[in-house]
Design a protein around this motif. Structure first.
Motif, PDB file in Angstrom:
ATOM      1  N   ALA A   3      80.977 -22.106  52.110  1.00 32.34           N
ATOM      2  CA  ALA A   3      81.670 -21.536  53.269  1.00 32.34           C
ATOM      3  C   ALA A   3      81.362 -20.053  53.415  1.00 32.34           C
ATOM      4  O   ALA A   3      80.961 -19.385  52.460  1.00 32.34           O
ATOM      5  CB  ALA A   3      83.178 -21.723  53.126  1.00 32.34           C
ATOM      6  N   VAL A   4      81.556 -19.578  54.628  1.00 31.13           N
ATOM      7  CA  VAL A   4      81.451 -18.147  54.915  1.00 31.13           C
ATOM      8  C   VAL A   4      82.754 -17.757  55.606  1.00 31.13           C
ATOM      9  O   VAL A   4      83.168 -18.415  56.562  1.00 31.13           O
ATOM     10  CB  VAL A   4      80.257 -17.841  55.853  1.00 31.13           C
ATOM     11  N   ALA A   5      83.404 -16.715  55.096  1.00 33.31           N
ATOM     12  CA  ALA A   5      84.671 -16.268  55.697  1.00 33.31           C
ATOM     13  C   ALA A   5      84.574 -14.791  56.035  1.00 33.31           C
ATOM     14  O   ALA A   5      83.935 -14.020  55.311  1.00 33.31           O
ATOM     15  CB  ALA A   5      85.826 -16.511  54.726  1.00 33.31           C
ATOM     16  N   VAL A   6      85.198 -14.415  57.143  1.00 34.14           N
ATOM     17  CA  VAL A   6      85.190 -13.014  57.583  1.00 34.14           C
ATOM     18  C   VAL A   6      86.635 -12.523  57.607  1.00 34.14           C
ATOM     19  O   VAL A   6      87.529 -13.210  58.120  1.00 34.14           O
ATOM     20  CB  VAL A   6      84.550 -12.879  58.986  1.00 34.14           C
TER      21      VAL A   6
ATOM     22  N   GLU B  17      82.665  -9.841  54.684  1.00 30.46           N
ATOM     23  CA  GLU B  17      82.116 -11.188  54.861  1.00 30.46           C
ATOM     24  C   GLU B  17      81.907 -11.774  53.473  1.00 30.46           C
ATOM     25  O   GLU B  17      81.269 -11.157  52.622  1.00 30.46           O
ATOM     26  CB  GLU B  17      80.797 -11.128  55.632  1.00 30.46           C
ATOM     27  N   LEU B  18      82.473 -12.942  53.266  1.00 37.58           N
ATOM     28  CA  LEU B  18      82.435 -13.580  51.945  1.00 37.58           C
ATOM     29  C   LEU B  18      81.627 -14.864  52.018  1.00 37.58           C
ATOM     30  O   LEU B  18      81.929 -15.745  52.826  1.00 37.58           O
ATOM     31  CB  LEU B  18      83.875 -13.889  51.508  1.00 37.58           C
ATOM     32  N   HIS B  19      80.600 -14.961  51.190  1.00 39.25           N
ATOM     33  CA  HIS B  19      79.810 -16.196  51.085  1.00 39.25           C
ATOM     34  C   HIS B  19      80.206 -16.868  49.773  1.00 39.25           C
ATOM     35  O   HIS B  19      80.085 -16.264  48.716  1.00 39.25           O
ATOM     36  CB  HIS B  19      78.317 -15.890  51.069  1.00 39.25           C
ATOM     37  N   ILE B  20      80.694 -18.081  49.883  1.00 39.83           N
ATOM     38  CA  ILE B  20      81.149 -18.812  48.695  1.00 39.83           C
ATOM     39  C   ILE B  20      80.106 -19.858  48.351  1.00 39.83           C
ATOM     40  O   ILE B  20      79.720 -20.655  49.203  1.00 39.83           O
ATOM     41  CB  ILE B  20      82.507 -19.492  48.965  1.00 39.83           C
ATOM     42  N   ASP B  21      79.719 -19.840  47.103  1.00 44.87           N
ATOM     43  CA  ASP B  21      78.655 -20.742  46.684  1.00 44.87           C
ATOM     44  C   ASP B  21      79.139 -21.644  45.555  1.00 44.87           C
ATOM     45  O   ASP B  21      79.910 -21.200  44.706  1.00 44.87           O
ATOM     46  CB  ASP B  21      77.470 -19.903  46.188  1.00 44.87           C
ATOM     47  N   GLY B  22      78.703 -22.871  45.555  1.00 46.77           N
ATOM     48  CA  GLY B  22      78.956 -23.753  44.410  1.00 46.77           C
ATOM     49  C   GLY B  22      80.347 -24.350  44.348  1.00 46.77           C
ATOM     50  O   GLY B  22      80.765 -24.814  43.291  1.00 46.77           O
ATOM     51  N   VAL B  31      89.674 -20.040  47.339  1.00 47.03           N
ATOM     52  CA  VAL B  31      88.972 -18.751  47.244  1.00 47.03           C
ATOM     53  C   VAL B  31      89.223 -17.919  48.509  1.00 47.03           C
ATOM     54  O   VAL B  31      89.470 -16.712  48.439  1.00 47.03           O
ATOM     55  CB  VAL B  31      87.451 -18.964  47.031  1.00 47.03           C
ATOM     56  N   VAL B  32      89.195 -18.579  49.651  1.00 44.51           N
ATOM     57  CA  VAL B  32      89.470 -17.870  50.919  1.00 44.51           C
ATOM     58  C   VAL B  32      90.886 -17.281  50.877  1.00 44.51           C
ATOM     59  O   VAL B  32      91.108 -16.131  51.268  1.00 44.51           O
ATOM     60  CB  VAL B  32      89.284 -18.800  52.135  1.00 44.51           C
ATOM     61  N   LYS B  33      91.833 -18.057  50.377  1.00 47.41           N
ATOM     62  CA  LYS B  33      93.236 -17.581  50.261  1.00 47.41           C
ATOM     63  C   LYS B  33      93.323 -16.365  49.341  1.00 47.41           C
ATOM     64  O   LYS B  33      94.051 -15.411  49.619  1.00 47.41           O
ATOM     65  CB  LYS B  33      94.121 -18.701  49.695  1.00 47.41           C
ATOM     66  N   LEU B  34      92.589 -16.418  48.229  1.00 50.90           N
ATOM     67  CA  LEU B  34      92.598 -15.292  47.292  1.00 50.90           C
ATOM     68  C   LEU B  34      92.104 -14.021  47.976  1.00 50.90           C
ATOM     69  O   LEU B  34      92.745 -12.966  47.898  1.00 50.90           O
ATOM     70  CB  LEU B  34      91.712 -15.617  46.068  1.00 50.90           C
ATOM     71  N   PHE B  35      90.988 -14.131  48.673  1.00 52.11           N
ATOM     72  CA  PHE B  35      90.427 -12.945  49.339  1.00 52.11           C
ATOM     73  C   PHE B  35      91.313 -12.482  50.494  1.00 52.11           C
ATOM     74  O   PHE B  35      91.374 -11.290  50.785  1.00 52.11           O
ATOM     75  CB  PHE B  35      88.982 -13.209  49.797  1.00 52.11           C
ATOM     76  N   GLU B  36      91.997 -13.413  51.118  1.00 56.64           N
ATOM     77  CA  GLU B  36      92.939 -13.029  52.178  1.00 56.64           C
ATOM     78  C   GLU B  36      94.045 -12.149  51.592  1.00 56.64           C
ATOM     79  O   GLU B  36      94.444 -11.148  52.177  1.00 56.64           O
ATOM     80  CB  GLU B  36      93.537 -14.292  52.807  1.00 56.64           C
ATOM     81  N   SER B  37      94.511 -12.514  50.395  1.00 57.13           N
ATOM     82  CA  SER B  37      95.577 -11.719  49.766  1.00 57.13           C
ATOM     83  C   SER B  37      95.063 -10.358  49.305  1.00 57.13           C
ATOM     84  O   SER B  37      95.832  -9.404  49.216  1.00 57.13           O
ATOM     85  CB  SER B  37      96.184 -12.488  48.594  1.00 57.13           C
ATOM     86  N   LEU B  38      93.772 -10.257  49.023  1.00 60.12           N
ATOM     87  CA  LEU B  38      93.226  -8.993  48.533  1.00 60.12           C
ATOM     88  C   LEU B  38      92.741  -8.076  49.655  1.00 60.12           C
ATOM     89  O   LEU B  38      92.841  -6.851  49.561  1.00 60.12           O
ATOM     90  CB  LEU B  38      92.042  -9.260  47.582  1.00 60.12           C
ATOM     91  N   VAL B  39      92.187  -8.670  50.714  1.00 63.54           N
ATOM     92  CA  VAL B  39      91.527  -7.861  51.748  1.00 63.54           C
ATOM     93  C   VAL B  39      92.361  -7.736  53.016  1.00 63.54           C
ATOM     94  O   VAL B  39      92.599  -6.631  53.508  1.00 63.54           O
ATOM     95  CB  VAL B  39      90.138  -8.463  52.112  1.00 63.54           C
ATOM     96  N   GLY B  40      92.797  -8.855  53.551  1.00 60.72           N
ATOM     97  CA  GLY B  40      93.540  -8.797  54.811  1.00 60.72           C
ATOM     98  C   GLY B  40      93.413 -10.079  55.601  1.00 60.72           C
ATOM     99  O   GLY B  40      93.236 -11.155  55.037  1.00 60.72           O
ATOM    100  N   GLU B  41      93.450  -9.935  56.900  1.00 61.13           N
ATOM    101  CA  GLU B  41      93.541 -11.077  57.808  1.00 61.13           C
ATOM    102  C   GLU B  41      92.218 -11.848  57.908  1.00 61.13           C
ATOM    103  O   GLU B  41      91.151 -11.238  58.025  1.00 61.13           O
ATOM    104  CB  GLU B  41      93.897 -10.496  59.179  1.00 61.13           C
ATOM    105  N   VAL B  42      92.304 -13.180  57.883  1.00 63.59           N
ATOM    106  CA  VAL B  42      91.105 -14.004  58.059  1.00 63.59           C
ATOM    107  C   VAL B  42      90.738 -14.036  59.531  1.00 63.59           C
ATOM    108  O   VAL B  42      91.558 -14.388  60.379  1.00 63.59           O
ATOM    109  CB  VAL B  42      91.335 -15.458  57.576  1.00 63.59           C
ATOM    110  N   ARG B  43      89.520 -13.647  59.842  1.00 60.14           N
ATOM    111  CA  ARG B  43      89.050 -13.671  61.232  1.00 60.14           C
ATOM    112  C   ARG B  43      88.336 -14.974  61.560  1.00 60.14           C
ATOM    113  O   ARG B  43      88.430 -15.480  62.666  1.00 60.14           O
ATOM    114  CB  ARG B  43      88.067 -12.505  61.450  1.00 60.14           C
TER     115      ARG B  43
END
Lengths: 157, 66
Positions: A3-6, B17-22, B31-43
């Motif tokens: 996935a890619v998330a922004v 911009e986060l690229h999740i691999d594997g 993982v997206v939830k974790l980064f949302e809590s660390l960085v901010g709003e998911v676009r």
């Protein structure tokens, strides 16, 4: 690839954390941090030709830790001064002034500085938080567009 | 032991911009939830085909009855 998330960053920081990000942003853009006392003594007498632009940094909140401390950082570069501060609503803001500079140029400088400050705040926060979760930073590079790329590895059972 | 790899790009104005691999399936969302809590709003989140594959710890049994 799965996935890619922004994400749009939200800056909720204590003044020391914000100050560290401002200092990193200043260095990356060639600004110098000026001692507040020196600046006050050398204030320009001719303020008529000095343009001023005030910008609020969206999505920011500066958490007060100690009342009464001077929560401002002044930067200078080529006759342009940028003053980062916490405004009355608790948001981070930057005021950019410069004699002989147009409002448009000063706005560009302010936007670039505040953007870079947010970038360095996010960088510092991610490095610290990912490290505390046992994730290893294996690469850090800066692109031509000044974006910062991190490669992080996480081993899991 | 599994290795997960993330590529994080922090733009000059702080957007991430986060690229999740594997990682497959719901692990990716964690993982997206974790980064949302660390960085901010998911676009925006774009999933690739492997997102829709079952998690590694999920066993699918296909039984045929005659």
């Amino acid at each position: 690839m799965s996935a890619v998330a922004v994400f749009a960053p939200i800056v909720i920081a204590s003044w020391p954390a914000l100050g560290a990000a401002v200092a990193s942003a200043a260095t990356s853009l060639g600004f110098s941090i000026v001692d507040q006392a020196v600046t006050n003594a050398n204030q320009s007498q001719n303020t008529d030709s000095v343009q001023r632009v005030d910008l609020e940094i969206p999505g920011s909140e500066v958490v007060l830790e100690t009342l009464g401390r001077d929560q401002r950082i002044r930067l200078v570069r080529d006759g342009v001064e940028a003053l980062f501060a916490r405004d009355a609503r608790g948001r981070a803001s930057v005021c950019v002034t410069g004699e002989g500079y147009s409002e448009e140029i000063l706005r560009q400088v302010g936007e670039e500085l505040s953007g870079r400050m947010v970038q360095h705040y996010v960088l510092q926060k991610l490095k610290s938080e990912l490290d505390s979760r046992g994730m290893n930073l294996v690469e850090e590079t800066v692109g031509e567009d000044q974006s910062i790329r991190l490669r992080v590895r996480h081993w899991q059972n | 032991m599994n290795v997960r790899e993330y590529e994080i790009t922090i733009g000059p104005t702080g957007e991430v911009e986060l690229h999740i691999d594997g990682i497959k399936g719901k692990g990716c969302l964690e993982v997206v939830k974790l980064f949302e809590s660390l960085v901010g709003e998911v676009r925006e989140v774009r999933h690739t085909s492997s997102f829709y594959e079952p998690d590694d710890d999920v066993v699918i049994r296909n039984q045929q009855h005659h």
